[in-house]
Write a protein that holds these residues in place. Structure first.
Motif, PDB file in Angstrom:
ATOM      1  N   VAL A 164       8.993 -21.112  27.797  1.00 42.73           N
ATOM      2  CA  VAL A 164       8.964 -20.480  26.471  1.00 42.73           C
ATOM      3  C   VAL A 164       8.004 -21.222  25.553  1.00 42.73           C
ATOM      4  O   VAL A 164       7.200 -20.611  24.824  1.00 42.73           O
ATOM      5  N   ILE A 165       8.080 -22.548  25.581  1.00 42.45           N
ATOM      6  CA  ILE A 165       7.202 -23.350  24.723  1.00 42.45           C
ATOM      7  C   ILE A 165       5.742 -23.125  25.090  1.00 42.45           C
ATOM      8  O   ILE A 165       4.884 -22.951  24.220  1.00 42.45           O
ATOM      9  N   VAL A 166       5.441 -23.102  26.390  1.00 43.17           N
ATOM     10  CA  VAL A 166       4.067 -22.871  26.827  1.00 43.17           C
ATOM     11  C   VAL A 166       3.588 -21.492  26.407  1.00 43.17           C
ATOM     12  O   VAL A 166       2.456 -21.307  25.925  1.00 43.17           O
ATOM     13  N   ALA A 167       4.456 -20.488  26.580  1.00 43.54           N
ATOM     14  CA  ALA A 167       4.085 -19.121  26.196  1.00 43.54           C
ATOM     15  C   ALA A 167       3.809 -19.020  24.699  1.00 43.54           C
ATOM     16  O   ALA A 167       2.828 -18.389  24.275  1.00 43.54           O
ATOM     17  N   LEU A 168       4.672 -19.638  23.885  1.00 48.78           N
ATOM     18  CA  LEU A 168       4.446 -19.618  22.441  1.00 48.78           C
ATOM     19  C   LEU A 168       3.163 -20.347  22.071  1.00 48.78           C
ATOM     20  O   LEU A 168       2.421 -19.901  21.181  1.00 48.78           O
ATOM     21  N   ALA A 169       2.888 -21.464  22.753  1.00 47.65           N
ATOM     22  CA  ALA A 169       1.669 -22.214  22.463  1.00 47.65           C
ATOM     23  C   ALA A 169       0.434 -21.403  22.804  1.00 47.65           C
ATOM     24  O   ALA A 169      -0.556 -21.387  22.045  1.00 47.65           O
ATOM     25  N   VAL A 170       0.471 -20.695  23.942  1.00 49.66           N
ATOM     26  CA  VAL A 170      -0.666 -19.872  24.347  1.00 49.66           C
ATOM     27  C   VAL A 170      -0.883 -18.738  23.349  1.00 49.66           C
ATOM     28  O   VAL A 170      -2.015 -18.468  22.906  1.00 49.66           O
ATOM     29  N   CYS A 171       0.224 -18.056  22.998  1.00 44.53           N
ATOM     30  CA  CYS A 171       0.111 -16.944  22.038  1.00 44.53           C
ATOM     31  C   CYS A 171      -0.392 -17.430  20.688  1.00 44.53           C
ATOM     32  O   CYS A 171      -1.236 -16.780  20.047  1.00 44.53           O
ATOM     33  N   GLY A 172       0.113 -18.583  20.246  1.00 42.55           N
ATOM     34  CA  GLY A 172      -0.340 -19.126  18.968  1.00 42.55           C
ATOM     35  C   GLY A 172      -1.816 -19.491  18.994  1.00 42.55           C
ATOM     36  O   GLY A 172      -2.545 -19.267  18.026  1.00 42.55           O
ATOM     37  N   SER A 173      -2.260 -20.061  20.138  1.00 45.42           N
ATOM     38  CA  SER A 173      -3.670 -20.420  20.261  1.00 45.42           C
ATOM     39  C   SER A 173      -4.554 -19.186  20.233  1.00 45.42           C
ATOM     40  O   SER A 173      -5.613 -19.168  19.580  1.00 45.42           O
ATOM     41  N   ILE A 174      -4.128 -18.136  20.932  1.00 42.15           N
ATOM     42  CA  ILE A 174      -4.912 -16.895  20.938  1.00 42.15           C
ATOM     43  C   ILE A 174      -4.980 -16.294  19.542  1.00 42.15           C
ATOM     44  O   ILE A 174      -6.054 -15.858  19.086  1.00 42.15           O
ATOM     45  N   LEU A 175      -3.842 -16.280  18.851  1.00 41.13           N
ATOM     46  CA  LEU A 175      -3.820 -15.730  17.487  1.00 41.13           C
ATOM     47  C   LEU A 175      -4.720 -16.543  16.558  1.00 41.13           C
ATOM     48  O   LEU A 175      -5.465 -15.978  15.731  1.00 41.13           O
ATOM     49  N   PHE A 176      -4.693 -17.872  16.709  1.00 38.96           N
ATOM     50  CA  PHE A 176      -5.541 -18.733  15.883  1.00 38.96           C
ATOM     51  C   PHE A 176      -7.020 -18.460  16.138  1.00 38.96           C
ATOM     52  O   PHE A 176      -7.829 -18.363  15.197  1.00 38.96           O
ATOM     53  N   LEU A 177      -7.390 -18.284  17.409  1.00 43.34           N
ATOM     54  CA  LEU A 177      -8.783 -17.999  17.732  1.00 43.34           C
ATOM     55  C   LEU A 177      -9.232 -16.651  17.180  1.00 43.34           C
ATOM     56  O   LEU A 177     -10.362 -16.501  16.698  1.00 43.34           O
ATOM     57  N   LEU A 178      -8.336 -15.652  17.243  1.00 43.21           N
ATOM     58  CA  LEU A 178      -8.679 -14.334  16.697  1.00 43.21           C
ATOM     59  C   LEU A 178      -8.895 -14.397  15.188  1.00 43.21           C
ATOM     60  O   LEU A 178      -9.841 -13.796  14.656  1.00 43.21           O
ATOM     61  N   ILE A 179      -8.009 -15.129  14.492  1.00 40.79           N
ATOM     62  CA  ILE A 179      -8.160 -15.260  13.043  1.00 40.79           C
ATOM     63  C   ILE A 179      -9.447 -16.006  12.715  1.00 40.79           C
ATOM     64  O   ILE A 179     -10.201 -15.625  11.797  1.00 40.79           O
ATOM     65  N   LEU A 180      -9.740 -17.062  13.491  1.00 37.80           N
ATOM     66  CA  LEU A 180     -10.962 -17.828  13.258  1.00 37.80           C
ATOM     67  C   LEU A 180     -12.191 -16.962  13.493  1.00 37.80           C
ATOM     68  O   LEU A 180     -13.167 -17.011  12.711  1.00 37.80           O
ATOM     69  N   LEU A 181     -12.145 -16.152  14.537  1.00 37.33           N
ATOM     70  CA  LEU A 181     -13.271 -15.257  14.816  1.00 37.33           C
ATOM     71  C   LEU A 181     -13.450 -14.246  13.695  1.00 37.33           C
ATOM     72  O   LEU A 181     -14.587 -13.968  13.261  1.00 37.33           O
ATOM     73  N   LEU A 182     -12.352 -13.683  13.218  1.00 38.02           N
ATOM     74  CA  LEU A 182     -12.427 -12.701  12.133  1.00 38.02           C
ATOM     75  C   LEU A 182     -13.001 -13.317  10.872  1.00 38.02           C
ATOM     76  O   LEU A 182     -13.868 -12.719  10.207  1.00 38.02           O
ATOM     77  N   LEU A 183     -12.551 -14.507  10.496  1.00 40.39           N
ATOM     78  CA  LEU A 183     -13.065 -15.174   9.305  1.00 40.39           C
ATOM     79  C   LEU A 183     -14.549 -15.499   9.442  1.00 40.39           C
ATOM     80  O   LEU A 183     -15.310 -15.389   8.467  1.00 40.39           O
ATOM     81  N   THR A 184     -14.956 -15.873  10.652  1.00 38.21           N
ATOM     82  CA  THR A 184     -16.368 -16.181  10.887  1.00 38.21           C
ATOM     83  C   THR A 184     -17.233 -14.950  10.680  1.00 38.21           C
ATOM     84  O   THR A 184     -18.297 -15.004  10.051  1.00 38.21           O
ATOM     85  N   VAL A 185     -16.770 -13.811  11.210  1.00 32.40           N
ATOM     86  CA  VAL A 185     -17.520 -12.568  11.052  1.00 32.40           C
ATOM     87  C   VAL A 185     -17.629 -12.179   9.587  1.00 32.40           C
ATOM     88  O   VAL A 185     -18.706 -11.807   9.086  1.00 32.40           O
ATOM     89  N   LEU A 186     -16.515 -12.258   8.859  1.00 30.34           N
ATOM     90  CA  LEU A 186     -16.527 -11.893   7.438  1.00 30.34           C
ATOM     91  C   LEU A 186     -17.435 -12.817   6.634  1.00 30.34           C
ATOM     92  O   LEU A 186     -18.171 -12.374   5.741  1.00 30.34           O
ATOM     93  N   PHE A 187     -17.419 -14.107   6.943  1.00 34.74           N
ATOM     94  CA  PHE A 187     -18.254 -15.054   6.211  1.00 34.74           C
ATOM     95  C   PHE A 187     -19.738 -14.763   6.432  1.00 34.74           C
ATOM     96  O   PHE A 187     -20.531 -14.785   5.502  1.00 34.74           O
ATOM     97  N   ARG A 188     -20.089 -14.444   7.680  1.00 33.13           N
ATOM     98  CA  ARG A 188     -21.487 -14.149   7.961  1.00 33.13           C
ATOM     99  C   ARG A 188     -21.934 -12.855   7.296  1.00 33.13           C
ATOM    100  O   ARG A 188     -23.075 -12.726   6.850  1.00 33.13           O
ATOM    101  N   MET A 189     -21.044 -11.862   7.226  1.00 31.77           N
ATOM    102  CA  MET A 189     -21.397 -10.595   6.577  1.00 31.77           C
ATOM    103  C   MET A 189     -21.672 -10.791   5.088  1.00 31.77           C
ATOM    104  O   MET A 189     -22.562 -10.168   4.508  1.00 31.77           O
TER     105      MET A 189
END
Length: 371
Positions: A329-354
């Motif tokens: 469970v801990i590993v699954a939550l860590a993986v999901c959290g990491s993926i969500l963090f990367l998606l948010i970081l990617l979204l913010l990067t795109v918006l900043f460049r625009m």
């Protein structure tokens, strides 16, 4: 003879000659006596051995150790020539102890050897068997080789002195080495005792003790069984078992030390267990007594006294399954959290460049400079 002395039969009242009457009286007396149970000599029926591997090279070196792995012929954690000799000598001592019980030559039906999956324990078992069953007669396959292969089974790991001709560093005074030995013994007591020792005994040495109990019970009830069962293991294995038995003396088990369980059938047909510990090659094995029982402990008493430290369900008591589930469970939550963090970081990067880039088309008013 007709006029000789006579007696009256107690059964029919007839007059019988005295000699005949005495004979009938003796026969009647023998019939009235309880039957005499058949007796047999006390005999050894089954032996279980647990021994530590022989002398080994250091498992690892401290950072500034002048003797690193390259100075050991086979590297770290391996059985040395001294360790091989220790177990060959132990095998010879066992051969003398069980002479007449074991066949002089190896018979696979009599002996089963199991080792942990480490080079030093596997090689210790092989050296021990070479001393216990030297090749002779028809088992010889080469006149120049006084050894024979004997199977050692396994399934898929202590403060050492530098006693191999390598000089000790200047800081390793006798006082320092004694202090290190004391700390090592303290670490064993901490690992296997002190806090909640009974629970530790159940979950550590209790697992092996449960198997030994089964083997003793089986040997006492089965008409056909092996005579010798051997475990080749480590100092921690020995200490854990002796802690579970309540007989640990607080010191590290020496190289090639051996704990013996001997099952005897008494002359009345009942069974008893005797324990011995060989930790000095210059002396006979020390007799050990299970707390609450004599050194010659009746098998039912041995089983009763050791029952509290035998786990009923080791996995459940150790919470292995729940721990694995929690980990998943801990590993699954860590993986999901990491993926969500990367998606948010990617979204913010795109918006900043625009926002940072100028628009692709801009209307130019009349009169502006076009130079």
């Amino acid at each position: 003879m007709a006029g000789g002395p006579s007696v009256r039969c107690c059964c029919c009242g007839a007059q019988l000659p005295l000699l005949v009457g005495r004979g009938l009286g003796l026969l009647l007396l023998l019939l009235l006596l309880p039957p005499v149970p058949s007796t047999q000599a006390r005999s050894l029926r089954f032996v279980t051995l647990l021994y530590r591997h022989g002398d080994r090279s250091p498992v690892k070196a401290y950072p500034k150790d002048p003797h690193q792995e390259g100075e050991w012929p086979q590297g770290f954690g391996q059985l040395t020539k001294e360790g091989m000799l220790q177990h060959w000598e132990l095998g010879q001592a066992l051969r003398l102890r069980y002479q007449g019980f074991l066949n002089a030559s190896y018979h696979r039906e009599e002996v089963f050897v199991r080792s942990t999956d480490f080079d030093r324990t596997l090689m210790s078992a092989e050296a021990n068997l070479a001393g216990l069953f030297p090749v002779e007669g028809a088992q010889s396959f080469n006149p120049n080789i006084t050894w024979q292969p004997i199977p050692v089974h396994t399934v898929p790991e202590a403060q050492d002195k530098q006693t191999h001709g390598l000089p000790l560093p200047s800081w390793a005074s006798p006082q320092t080495m004694q202090r290190l030995r004391q700390l090592k013994d303290l670490s064993f007591r901490f690992l296997f005792g002190m806090y909640r020792p009974t629970e530790k005994a159940r979950l550590q040495g209790g697992v092996l003790l449960a198997q030994i109990r089964k083997n003793l019970t089986w040997a006492a009830s089965a008409s056909q069984h092996s005579k010798l069962l051997v475990y080749s293991a480590h100092d921690t294995t020995l200490v854990a078992l002796q802690m579970a038995l309540g007989i640990y003396n607080g010191e590290q088990a020496p190289y090639a030390s051996c704990h013996m369980f001997e099952l005897y059938q008494e002359d009345d047909g009942n069974f008893s267990v005797e324990m011995y510990f060989r930790n000095d090659s210059t002396q006979a094995p020390w007799p050990l007594a299970l707390p609450g029982c004599s050194q010659r402990c009746p098998l039912p008493d041995f089983l009763h006294l050791t029952l509290p430290v035998v786990p009923e369900n080791w996995e459940q008591e150790c919470q292995v399954l729940s721990s694995l589930a929690d980990t998943e469970v801990i590993v699954a939550l860590a993986v999901c959290g990491s993926i969500l963090f990367l998606l948010i970081l990617l979204l913010l990067t795109v918006l900043f460049r625009m926002q940072a880039q100028p628009p692709g088309y801009r209307h130019v008013a009349d009169g502006e400079d076009h130079a």
